[in-house]
Scaffold this motif. Structure first.
Motif, PDB file in Angstrom:
ATOM      1  N   ARG A 237      42.509  32.103  47.665  1.00  0.00           N
ATOM      2  CA  ARG A 237      41.394  31.174  47.776  1.00  0.00           C
ATOM      3  C   ARG A 237      40.089  31.934  47.622  1.00  0.00           C
ATOM      4  O   ARG A 237      39.995  33.085  48.065  1.00  0.00           O
ATOM      5  CB  ARG A 237      41.425  30.455  49.140  1.00  0.00           C
ATOM      6  CG  ARG A 237      42.465  29.364  49.213  1.00  0.00           C
ATOM      7  CD  ARG A 237      42.266  28.557  50.495  1.00  0.00           C
ATOM      8  NE  ARG A 237      43.115  27.364  50.515  1.00  0.00           N
ATOM      9  CZ  ARG A 237      43.141  26.505  51.520  1.00  0.00           C
ATOM     10  NH1 ARG A 237      42.364  26.694  52.580  1.00  0.00           N
ATOM     11  NH2 ARG A 237      43.935  25.455  51.487  1.00  0.00           N
ATOM     12  N   PRO A 238      39.105  31.307  46.976  1.00  0.00           N
ATOM     13  CA  PRO A 238      39.081  29.944  46.425  1.00  0.00           C
ATOM     14  C   PRO A 238      39.986  29.805  45.204  1.00  0.00           C
ATOM     15  O   PRO A 238      40.387  30.798  44.601  1.00  0.00           O
ATOM     16  CB  PRO A 238      37.603  29.738  46.049  1.00  0.00           C
ATOM     17  CG  PRO A 238      37.071  31.111  45.854  1.00  0.00           C
ATOM     18  CD  PRO A 238      37.815  32.007  46.786  1.00  0.00           C
ATOM     19  N   ALA A 239      40.293  28.562  44.851  1.00  0.00           N
ATOM     20  CA  ALA A 239      41.228  28.291  43.760  1.00  0.00           C
ATOM     21  C   ALA A 239      40.674  28.753  42.422  1.00  0.00           C
ATOM     22  O   ALA A 239      41.426  29.169  41.545  1.00  0.00           O
ATOM     23  CB  ALA A 239      41.567  26.800  43.712  1.00  0.00           C
TER      24      ALA A 239
ATOM     25  N   ARG B  23      37.028  33.430  43.054  1.00  0.00           N
ATOM     26  CA  ARG B  23      37.864  34.377  43.790  1.00  0.00           C
ATOM     27  C   ARG B  23      37.527  35.804  43.385  1.00  0.00           C
ATOM     28  O   ARG B  23      37.452  36.712  44.218  1.00  0.00           O
ATOM     29  CB  ARG B  23      39.337  34.074  43.539  1.00  0.00           C
ATOM     30  CG  ARG B  23      40.277  34.841  44.460  1.00  0.00           C
ATOM     31  CD  ARG B  23      41.698  34.324  44.380  1.00  0.00           C
ATOM     32  NE  ARG B  23      42.257  34.455  43.041  1.00  0.00           N
ATOM     33  CZ  ARG B  23      42.537  33.430  42.245  1.00  0.00           C
ATOM     34  NH1 ARG B  23      42.313  32.195  42.655  1.00  0.00           N
ATOM     35  NH2 ARG B  23      43.041  33.635  41.048  1.00  0.00           N
ATOM     36  N   SER B  24      37.310  36.022  42.097  1.00  0.00           N
ATOM     37  CA  SER B  24      36.944  37.355  41.609  1.00  0.00           C
ATOM     38  C   SER B  24      35.614  37.817  42.197  1.00  0.00           C
ATOM     39  O   SER B  24      35.467  38.974  42.617  1.00  0.00           O
ATOM     40  CB  SER B  24      36.876  37.355  40.080  1.00  0.00           C
ATOM     41  OG  SER B  24      36.483  38.622  39.594  1.00  0.00           O
ATOM     42  N   LEU B  25      34.653  36.903  42.240  1.00  0.00           N
ATOM     43  CA  LEU B  25      33.360  37.249  42.815  1.00  0.00           C
ATOM     44  C   LEU B  25      33.507  37.594  44.299  1.00  0.00           C
ATOM     45  O   LEU B  25      32.894  38.548  44.794  1.00  0.00           O
ATOM     46  CB  LEU B  25      32.378  36.093  42.640  1.00  0.00           C
ATOM     47  CG  LEU B  25      31.893  35.824  41.213  1.00  0.00           C
ATOM     48  CD1 LEU B  25      31.068  34.539  41.155  1.00  0.00           C
ATOM     49  CD2 LEU B  25      31.065  37.004  40.699  1.00  0.00           C
ATOM     50  N   LEU B  26      34.317  36.816  45.005  1.00  0.00           N
ATOM     51  CA  LEU B  26      34.541  37.059  46.427  1.00  0.00           C
ATOM     52  C   LEU B  26      35.138  38.437  46.662  1.00  0.00           C
ATOM     53  O   LEU B  26      34.662  39.210  47.512  1.00  0.00           O
ATOM     54  CB  LEU B  26      35.469  35.983  46.995  1.00  0.00           C
ATOM     55  CG  LEU B  26      35.926  36.183  48.444  1.00  0.00           C
ATOM     56  CD1 LEU B  26      34.750  36.045  49.395  1.00  0.00           C
ATOM     57  CD2 LEU B  26      37.033  35.193  48.797  1.00  0.00           C
ATOM     58  N   VAL B  27      36.186  38.765  45.885  1.00  0.00           N
ATOM     59  CA  VAL B  27      36.897  40.027  46.094  1.00  0.00           C
ATOM     60  C   VAL B  27      36.063  41.215  45.634  1.00  0.00           C
ATOM     61  O   VAL B  27      35.849  42.176  46.386  1.00  0.00           O
ATOM     62  CB  VAL B  27      38.259  40.008  45.365  1.00  0.00           C
ATOM     63  CG1 VAL B  27      38.889  41.404  45.365  1.00  0.00           C
ATOM     64  CG2 VAL B  27      39.190  38.997  46.010  1.00  0.00           C
ATOM     65  N   HIS B  28      35.579  41.156  44.375  1.00  0.00           N
ATOM     66  CA  HIS B  28      34.983  42.336  43.762  1.00  0.00           C
ATOM     67  C   HIS B  28      33.522  42.555  44.115  1.00  0.00           C
ATOM     68  O   HIS B  28      33.026  43.684  44.031  1.00  0.00           O
ATOM     69  CB  HIS B  28      35.149  42.264  42.251  1.00  0.00           C
ATOM     70  CG  HIS B  28      36.582  42.110  41.815  1.00  0.00           C
ATOM     71  ND1 HIS B  28      37.587  42.943  42.258  1.00  0.00           N
ATOM     72  CD2 HIS B  28      37.184  41.209  40.994  1.00  0.00           C
ATOM     73  CE1 HIS B  28      38.738  42.565  41.722  1.00  0.00           C
ATOM     74  NE2 HIS B  28      38.523  41.515  40.964  1.00  0.00           N
ATOM     75  N   ARG B  29      32.840  41.492  44.522  1.00  0.00           N
ATOM     76  CA  ARG B  29      31.416  41.630  44.848  1.00  0.00           C
ATOM     77  C   ARG B  29      31.158  41.646  46.353  1.00  0.00           C
ATOM     78  O   ARG B  29      30.150  42.208  46.786  1.00  0.00           O
ATOM     79  CB  ARG B  29      30.621  40.484  44.211  1.00  0.00           C
ATOM     80  CG  ARG B  29      30.676  40.455  42.681  1.00  0.00           C
ATOM     81  CD  ARG B  29      29.939  41.629  42.075  1.00  0.00           C
ATOM     82  NE  ARG B  29      29.981  41.576  40.627  1.00  0.00           N
ATOM     83  CZ  ARG B  29      29.100  40.907  39.873  1.00  0.00           C
ATOM     84  NH1 ARG B  29      28.130  40.217  40.460  1.00  0.00           N
ATOM     85  NH2 ARG B  29      29.205  40.921  38.559  1.00  0.00           N
TER      86      ARG B  29
END
Length: 346
Positions: A38-40, A45-51
């Protein structure tokens, strides 16, 4: 030239304790949609993880890895190589054993490419996870099949299913734990890696059993085939019975959670602070979800957990080692491989 081989796949580690290497590893690990789903939206999701997540976690994780790193490198990688080497010796030269990591090196892609280059026609995929979870066993199986389709489309793959209740696996756990269980202790804490409660519901094909039915983990259901929680309780019951641990001398908890939503409870770190106040001051901790000692056992449990427990009034604390390259575990692996060689079952 051998036409069949074994592929062991474990979690993985950074290449070093340097922050850039740790961040690269976390980007791959936490960027897996079966780990953080999540998010779907893949972009969000990429922004959440990598940033957001990995830039913050990488320095802290690098420090944690520094606490357990050895002269040979990552304990998980070193121990996994030893396991593969011992299994090679047990099986003999006719059955090559390959080792890959789901994240980091040696990568699944590079090892599948090597398997193809070596002319292997059929491989036994042996995920080094006793229990089913979409973020562990499933992601390994999916990734191996994806890379095989791309790099070795003719390769036939047989996959070992979760072995959480296999008698030889339980015997191996007991062989490792027995010397520690013989020491004076007040409680054995079975600490399993946590997962979000939501994942249990996602993998319940009926969508009407897990965390819905009373006593869902001991009420027989087809959902247990993909239920991490039911499987870890099955492992616990089997080892408790094998070792003769009294019902008042063990409990189960869950570690390594992420914030933001409910995860399986009770939380291991909370118990470290509570148990001494309940008179449980001599503690043994076993982590059966991990077959190989790693950051989550050597640093989170044996370093942080020990400090928390003793600071709360505990007197003795012992982390029981994982199976690692113990002879009993090698025998278990070899037995399963030989069964596949004999009748094709896994």
């Amino acid at each position: 030239m051998p036409s069949r081989a074994v592929l062991l796949v474990n979690l993985g580690s950074p290449d070093s304790t340097a922050v850039p290497d740790v961040r690269r590893y976390l980007d791959e690990f936490l960027g897996d949609e079966r780990v953080i789903d999540r998010p779907a939206s893949p972009l969000l999701r990429s922004l959440l993880v990598h940033r957001l997540i990995t830039p913050k976690r990488a320095p802290n994780s690098a420090h944690a890895y520094e606490q357990i790193w050895t002269a040979e490198g990552s304990p998980l990688i070193v121990l996994s190589h030893r396991t593969a080497q011992k299994l090679t010796t047990a099986l003999g030269p006719a059955i090559p054993v390959y080792l890959a990591m789901r994240y980091g090196n040696p990568s699944i892609a590079s090892v599948v490419a090597q398997i193809a280059a070596d002319g292997i026609d059929e491989v036994l995929l042996f995920p080094q996870y006793p229990h089913y979870a979409m973020s562990s066993w499933e992601t390994v199986v999916v990734k191996v099949h994806e890379e095989a389709a791309r790099l070795a489309p003719r390769l036939r793959i047989t996959t070992v299913q979760p072995f959480y209740a296999d008698a030889d696996y339980i015997n191996a756990l007991h062989a490792v734990a027995a010397p520690y269980l013989a020491q004076p202790h007040d409680l054995v804490l079975f600490s399993f890696h946590g997962i979000p409660e939501r994942h249990l519901r996602q993998t319940d094909s009926s969508h009407a059993h897990c965390l819905t039915v009373a006593d869902c983990c001991i009420t027989c259901s087809p959902a247990h085939a993909t239920c991490y929680r039911a499987q870890i309780f099955a492992t616990t019951r089997a080892l408790v019975a094998r070792a003769g641990i009294p019902s008042d001398k063990f409990t189960v908890s869950f570690q390594s959670r992420l914030v933001g939503e409910p995860w399986l409870t009770p939380y291991t770190d909370h118990l470290f602070k509570q148990l001494p106040t309940q008179g449980k001051k001599r503690l043994l901790v076993i982590c059966p979800a991990f077959v190989t000692d790693c950051l989550e056992t050597l640093e989170e449990i044996a370093v942080q957990g020990r400090q928390e427990f003793l600071a709360a009034g505990g007197e003795t604390f012992q982390q029981i080692p994982c199976l690692n390259d113990h002879d009993a575990y090698i025998q278990f692996l070899a037995t399963r491989v030989r069964r596949w060689l004999t009748d094709g079952s896994a």
